[in-house]
Design a protein around this motif. Structure first.
Motif, short mmCIF file in Angstrom:
data_model
loop_
_atom_site.label_atom_id
_atom_site.label_comp_id
_atom_site.label_asym_id
_atom_site.label_seq_id
_atom_site.Cartn_x
_atom_site.Cartn_y
_atom_site.Cartn_z
N LEU A 88 0.60 -5.46 11.59
CA LEU A 88 1.05 -4.61 10.50
C LEU A 88 0.04 -4.60 9.35
O LEU A 88 -0.15 -3.58 8.69
CB LEU A 88 2.42 -5.09 10.01
N GLY A 89 -0.61 -5.74 9.11
CA GLY A 89 -1.66 -5.78 8.10
C GLY A 89 -2.82 -4.88 8.47
O GLY A 89 -3.38 -4.18 7.61
N ILE A 90 -3.21 -4.88 9.74
CA ILE A 90 -4.27 -3.98 10.22
C ILE A 90 -3.83 -2.52 10.11
O ILE A 90 -4.64 -1.64 9.75
CB ILE A 90 -4.65 -4.32 11.67
N LEU A 91 -2.55 -2.25 10.42
CA LEU A 91 -2.04 -0.88 10.26
C LEU A 91 -2.12 -0.44 8.80
O LEU A 91 -2.50 0.71 8.51
CB LEU A 91 -0.60 -0.81 10.75
N ALA A 92 -1.79 -1.35 7.88
CA ALA A 92 -1.91 -1.03 6.45
C ALA A 92 -3.36 -0.73 6.09
O ALA A 92 -3.64 0.16 5.27
CB ALA A 92 -1.38 -2.19 5.60
N ALA A 93 -4.30 -1.46 6.70
CA ALA A 93 -5.73 -1.21 6.45
C ALA A 93 -6.13 0.18 6.94
O ALA A 93 -6.85 0.91 6.24
CB ALA A 93 -6.57 -2.28 7.14
N CYS A 94 -5.67 0.55 8.13
CA CYS A 94 -5.98 1.89 8.66
C CYS A 94 -5.40 2.97 7.75
O CYS A 94 -6.04 4.00 7.50
CB CYS A 94 -5.44 2.03 10.07
N CYS A 95 -4.18 2.72 7.26
CA CYS A 95 -3.55 3.70 6.37
C CYS A 95 -4.30 3.80 5.05
O CYS A 95 -4.44 4.90 4.49
CB CYS A 95 -2.10 3.30 6.12
N TRP A 96 -4.79 2.66 4.53
CA TRP A 96 -5.53 2.70 3.27
C TRP A 96 -6.83 3.49 3.46
O TRP A 96 -7.23 4.26 2.59
CB TRP A 96 -5.80 1.29 2.76
N ALA A 97 -7.50 3.30 4.61
CA ALA A 97 -8.72 4.06 4.88
C ALA A 97 -8.40 5.56 4.95
O ALA A 97 -9.11 6.39 4.38
CB ALA A 97 -9.34 3.58 6.19
N ALA A 98 -7.30 5.90 5.65
CA ALA A 98 -6.90 7.30 5.72
C ALA A 98 -6.50 7.83 4.35
O ALA A 98 -6.77 9.00 4.01
CB ALA A 98 -5.73 7.46 6.70
N TYR A 99 -5.87 6.98 3.54
CA TYR A 99 -5.47 7.35 2.18
C TYR A 99 -6.68 7.74 1.35
O TYR A 99 -6.66 8.73 0.60
CB TYR A 99 -4.74 6.17 1.57
N ILE A 100 -7.78 6.98 1.49
CA ILE A 100 -9.00 7.27 0.73
C ILE A 100 -9.59 8.61 1.16
O ILE A 100 -9.96 9.45 0.33
CB ILE A 100 -10.02 6.14 0.94
N VAL A 101 -9.67 8.82 2.47
CA VAL A 101 -10.24 10.07 2.99
C VAL A 101 -9.39 11.27 2.58
O VAL A 101 -9.91 12.29 2.11
CB VAL A 101 -10.36 9.99 4.52
N LEU A 102 -8.07 11.15 2.73
CA LEU A 102 -7.19 12.26 2.38
C LEU A 102 -7.18 12.52 0.88
O LEU A 102 -7.09 13.68 0.45
CB LEU A 102 -5.77 11.96 2.86
N ASN A 103 -7.29 11.47 0.09
CA ASN A 103 -7.34 11.66 -1.37
C ASN A 103 -8.56 12.47 -1.78
O ASN A 103 -8.50 13.27 -2.71
CB ASN A 103 -7.35 10.30 -2.08
N ARG A 104 -9.67 12.26 -1.07
CA ARG A 104 -10.87 13.05 -1.37
C ARG A 104 -10.63 14.52 -1.06
O ARG A 104 -11.02 15.40 -1.81
CB ARG A 104 -12.05 12.51 -0.55
N VAL A 105 -9.99 14.78 0.08
CA VAL A 105 -9.70 16.16 0.46
C VAL A 105 -8.75 16.81 -0.54
O VAL A 105 -8.96 17.93 -1.01
CB VAL A 105 -9.09 16.21 1.88
N VAL A 106 -7.68 16.08 -0.88
CA VAL A 106 -6.71 16.60 -1.84
C VAL A 106 -7.36 16.82 -3.20
O VAL A 106 -7.11 17.83 -3.88
CB VAL A 106 -5.50 15.63 -1.97
N GLY A 107 -8.22 15.89 -3.61
CA GLY A 107 -8.89 16.01 -4.90
C GLY A 107 -9.77 17.23 -4.98
O GLY A 107 -9.92 17.83 -6.06
N ARG A 108 -10.37 17.63 -3.85
CA ARG A 108 -11.23 18.82 -3.84
C ARG A 108 -10.41 20.11 -3.82
O ARG A 108 -10.87 21.13 -4.31
CB ARG A 108 -12.17 18.78 -2.64
N ARG A 109 -9.22 20.06 -3.25
CA ARG A 109 -8.44 21.29 -3.05
C ARG A 109 -7.36 21.50 -4.11
O ARG A 109 -6.91 22.63 -4.30
CB ARG A 109 -7.80 21.28 -1.67
N VAL A 110 -6.91 20.43 -4.75
CA VAL A 110 -5.82 20.54 -5.73
C VAL A 110 -6.32 19.99 -7.06
O VAL A 110 -6.85 18.87 -7.11
CB VAL A 110 -4.58 19.76 -5.27
N PRO A 111 -6.18 20.73 -8.15
CA PRO A 111 -6.72 20.28 -9.43
C PRO A 111 -5.97 19.09 -10.01
O PRO A 111 -4.76 18.91 -9.81
CB PRO A 111 -6.56 21.51 -10.33
N GLY A 112 -6.72 18.25 -10.73
CA GLY A 112 -6.13 17.12 -11.46
C GLY A 112 -5.42 16.14 -10.54
O GLY A 112 -5.86 15.88 -9.42
#
Length: 267
Positions: A133-157
């Motif tokens: 479960l700790g490793i799953l949380a790590a995978c989710c955090w990595a995906a969270y970083i990548v998705l946040n970049r995408v969202v940050g580029r497409r949605v203001p603020g």
């Protein structure tokens, strides 16, 4: 930065005190509600104006956000705060290391890998489900970083993050109702769950928002590496979770790998 990190780990420790009554699922549900309230107040998303290319990464971010917190808190309940946060920290560390081809980063990856092997070495008392479960949380955090970049580029603020937090809270709403009906929360358990939401979501988000106006992103990333150490210390003080010398050495290896990689990148 110190206040943000301590608040985050203290919130997780206080939230775990409510596990006997609400369980990790109930505590995470409350945390999602608090995060949604804070981010909606700050981001104020205009949901009706979102297009599908904006919505799909927001929806994925909502799922990842909820899964990340649920897997982390369940791991904390099984293997302790310090080890769970150390394993979760492999997510951003992997993102940082895979973005570079420098020899020093390869060395850092080996150091971090050695630390993980030590943490997950076979023992009679080893909880492999908690580690997984700790490793799953790590995978989710990595995906969270990548998705946040995408969202940050497409949605203001902060509108994208706020919308994702709101969707995640809606997904956890029926969960929270079922948990409350099956296990009526005591005042103490409810207070611990709310405190976890405030300390682990609201305070770090606002603190980081102000910090990044004064501190460079590399310096902020470098300081983030102390989170596993702070988690182990808070786990010891608040929850009485003691780690052996081997576990401390493994945590130190993961922290050192991140610190060396970021410091070398700055130079």
């Amino acid at each position: 930065m110190v206040g943000s990190a301590l608040s985050n780990q203290t919130g997780a420790a206080i939230g775990s005190l409510a596990f006997p009554v609400l369980g990790p699922l109930g505590v995470v549900a409350v945390r999602q509600y608090v995060a949604a309230l804070v981010l909606l107040a700050v981001g104020r998303p205009r949901l009706r104006s979102f297009t599908w290319p904006q919505w799909w990464p927001v929806l994925l971010l909502a799922v990842v956000f909820g899964t990340m917190n649920l897997s982390l808190y369940t791991a904390v309940a099984r293997i302790g705060l310090g080890l769970a946060v150390t394993l979760e920290f492999l997510g951003p560390l992997a993102i940082a290391l895979t973005a570079s081809r420098r020899p020093v980063d390869a060395c850092c990856a080996l150091i971090a890998g050695a630390g993980v092997v030590v943490l997950m070495r076979p023992q009679p008392s080893a909880d492999y489900m908690g580690m997984g479960l700790g490793i799953l949380a790590a995978c989710c955090w990595a995906a969270y970083i990548v998705l946040n970049r995408v969202v940050g580029r497409r949605v203001p603020g902060a509108q994208g993050s706020a919308a994702a937090a709101a969707v995640s809270a809606l997904l956890f709403l029926p969960v929270g109702v079922v948990v409350a009906l099956r296990h009526p929360p005591t005042a103490g358990a409810a207070g611990c769950a709310v405190a976890a939401g405030v300390l682990s979501s609201a305070v770090p988000y606002l603190a980081d928002l102000f910090t990044l106006r004064r501190v460079s992103a590399p310096a902020f990333g470098l300081f983030m590496s102390v989170n596993p150490v702070l988690a182990a210390i808070v786990g010891l003080i608040v929850l009485g979770q003691r780690l052996g010398g081997t576990e401390w050495a493994a945590i130190g290896a993961v922290v050192a790998a991140n610190a060396v990689s970021i410091a070398a990148g700055r130079r």
